[in-house]
Design a protein around this motif. Sequence first.
Motif, mmCIF file in Angstrom:
data_model
loop_
_atom_site.group_PDB
_atom_site.id
_atom_site.type_symbol
_atom_site.label_atom_id
_atom_site.label_comp_id
_atom_site.label_asym_id
_atom_site.label_seq_id
_atom_site.Cartn_x
_atom_site.Cartn_y
_atom_site.Cartn_z
ATOM 1 N N GLY A 42 0.890 -0.984 -0.129
ATOM 2 C CA GLY A 42 0.187 0.088 -0.399
ATOM 3 C C GLY A 42 0.257 1.799 0.067
ATOM 4 N N LEU A 43 1.890 1.481 0.916
ATOM 5 C CA LEU A 43 3.019 2.577 1.055
ATOM 6 C C LEU A 43 3.257 2.417 -0.547
ATOM 7 C CD1 LEU A 43 5.254 2.207 3.876
ATOM 8 C CD2 LEU A 43 3.832 3.991 3.158
ATOM 9 N N LEU A 44 3.696 0.785 -1.012
ATOM 10 C CA LEU A 44 4.121 1.872 -2.295
ATOM 11 C C LEU A 44 3.084 2.372 -3.794
ATOM 12 C CD1 LEU A 44 6.750 -1.513 -2.976
ATOM 13 C CD2 LEU A 44 7.174 0.723 -3.041
ATOM 14 N N MET A 45 2.353 1.480 -3.824
ATOM 15 C CA MET A 45 0.935 2.096 -4.107
ATOM 16 C C MET A 45 0.194 3.072 -4.361
ATOM 17 S SD MET A 45 -1.197 -1.189 -5.244
ATOM 18 C CE MET A 45 -1.211 -2.191 -2.975
ATOM 19 N N GLY A 46 0.508 4.238 -2.927
ATOM 20 C CA GLY A 46 0.153 4.591 -2.844
ATOM 21 C C GLY A 46 0.131 6.281 -3.630
ATOM 22 N N ARG A 47 1.419 6.558 -4.030
ATOM 23 C CA ARG A 47 2.228 7.509 -4.345
ATOM 24 C C ARG A 47 1.028 7.522 -5.894
ATOM 25 N NH1 ARG A 47 3.378 12.573 -5.135
ATOM 26 N NH2 ARG A 47 4.991 12.807 -6.720
ATOM 27 N N PHE A 48 0.904 6.149 -7.053
ATOM 28 C CA PHE A 48 -0.465 6.224 -8.038
ATOM 29 C C PHE A 48 -1.596 6.956 -7.265
ATOM 30 C CE2 PHE A 48 -4.578 4.135 -9.424
ATOM 31 C CZ PHE A 48 -3.984 4.529 -10.231
ATOM 32 N N PHE A 49 -1.860 6.754 -6.394
ATOM 33 C CA PHE A 49 -3.360 7.354 -5.681
ATOM 34 C C PHE A 49 -3.038 8.988 -4.872
ATOM 35 C CE2 PHE A 49 -3.832 2.971 -4.269
ATOM 36 C CZ PHE A 49 -5.066 2.946 -5.056
ATOM 37 N N GLN A 50 -1.930 9.059 -5.416
ATOM 38 C CA GLN A 50 -1.539 10.428 -4.623
ATOM 39 C C GLN A 50 -1.190 11.055 -5.921
ATOM 40 O OE1 GLN A 50 2.008 10.315 -2.132
ATOM 41 N NE2 GLN A 50 0.664 10.869 -0.738
ATOM 42 N N PRO A 54 -5.590 14.161 -6.086
ATOM 43 C CA PRO A 54 -4.648 15.327 -4.990
ATOM 44 C C PRO A 54 -5.687 15.806 -4.364
ATOM 45 C CG PRO A 54 -4.726 15.975 -7.571
ATOM 46 C CD PRO A 54 -4.722 14.656 -6.851
ATOM 47 N N ARG A 55 -6.427 16.201 -4.782
ATOM 48 C CA ARG A 55 -8.110 16.849 -3.822
ATOM 49 C C ARG A 55 -8.505 15.761 -3.094
ATOM 50 N NH1 ARG A 55 -12.910 19.118 -7.303
ATOM 51 N NH2 ARG A 55 -12.994 20.162 -4.842
ATOM 52 N N TRP A 60 -8.674 15.738 2.510
ATOM 53 C CA TRP A 60 -8.944 14.549 3.700
ATOM 54 C C TRP A 60 -8.423 14.548 4.552
ATOM 55 C CZ3 TRP A 60 -7.181 9.979 4.779
ATOM 56 C CH2 TRP A 60 -7.448 8.999 5.644
ATOM 57 N N ASN A 61 -6.522 14.957 4.540
ATOM 58 C CA ASN A 61 -5.610 14.312 4.993
ATOM 59 C C ASN A 61 -5.346 15.045 4.498
ATOM 60 O OD1 ASN A 61 -4.007 12.585 7.141
ATOM 61 N ND2 ASN A 61 -3.229 11.961 4.765
ATOM 62 N N ALA A 62 -5.008 16.907 4.968
ATOM 63 C CA ALA A 62 -5.014 17.853 5.315
ATOM 64 C C ALA A 62 -3.254 18.188 5.474
ATOM 65 C CB ALA A 62 -5.080 19.243 4.714
ATOM 66 N N ASN A 63 -3.673 17.649 6.963
ATOM 67 C CA ASN A 63 -2.274 17.905 7.537
ATOM 68 C C ASN A 63 -1.118 15.992 8.649
ATOM 69 O OD1 ASN A 63 -4.638 16.910 9.786
ATOM 70 N ND2 ASN A 63 -4.759 18.225 11.223
ATOM 71 N N GLY A 64 -2.300 15.295 7.766
ATOM 72 C CA GLY A 64 -1.635 13.972 8.191
ATOM 73 C C GLY A 64 -2.144 13.462 9.039
ATOM 74 N N ILE A 65 -2.607 14.537 9.895
ATOM 75 C CA ILE A 65 -3.599 12.987 11.078
ATOM 76 C C ILE A 65 -4.813 12.395 11.197
ATOM 77 C CG2 ILE A 65 -4.122 13.642 13.709
ATOM 78 C CD1 ILE A 65 -3.196 16.472 13.580
ATOM 79 N N PRO A 66 -5.565 12.862 10.153
ATOM 80 C CA PRO A 66 -6.053 11.637 9.655
ATOM 81 C C PRO A 66 -5.950 10.641 9.793
ATOM 82 C CG PRO A 66 -7.466 13.473 9.497
ATOM 83 C CD PRO A 66 -5.831 14.262 9.171
ATOM 84 N N GLY A 67 -5.173 10.604 8.239
ATOM 85 C CA GLY A 67 -4.329 9.286 7.478
ATOM 86 C C GLY A 67 -4.028 8.226 8.838
#
Length: 185
Positions: A42-50, A54-55, A60-67
């Motif tokens: 998932g970490l590796l595939m995360g770049r594709f989803f980012q 991007p919106r 949803w995860n502007a400051n990183g805390i929800p993620g």
Amino acid sequence: MKQSFYGLLLFIFLILPPVAAIMESVMIVHMHMQMTLLVISGLLMGRFFQLKFPRFFSKWNANGIPGILLFVIIWSYWMVPRAMDEALTMQMVELFKFGSLPFLAGVPLRDSWKKIGAAGQKVIFGFLVIMFSLMALLYIGADSQICNNYLEVEQKTLGWGSLFIGALLLIYVIQLFFIDQSEYE
């Protein structure tokens, strides 16, 4: 984009029935290898989803805390012995494992890691040290069989493995306080 492809290949490899059956047949491999590799995929595939959404991530995860909270909840759930047992006996729980670890833990961790900063990263490492230490105490100290699908000796092995990983993470966290990381960036 190559790493997203490698993450997808790793995910496909891990969900192949013979590979999953072999990895789930040994308790320490099930928890510390298969589940960790699912998060890494998932970490590796995360770049594709980012790049694709991007919106969504910025909103949803502007400051990183929800993620990070989602990662902590999913990871904590899969450390519970009953969850591991049910993944072996109930098909829907196993499907949830293969969906939640890469996509609800790995992808949000990838998106949140830089956003939470150095202090937040130290907190997450501290959480992992505590989690692995508690799991070690649970599995080593149990007088009876906790998981129905694994022998008591496998539980003890998992406990010692968790203690080892917790100790390694603790050493890493301690060195973070004494070494200036900005010199290496």
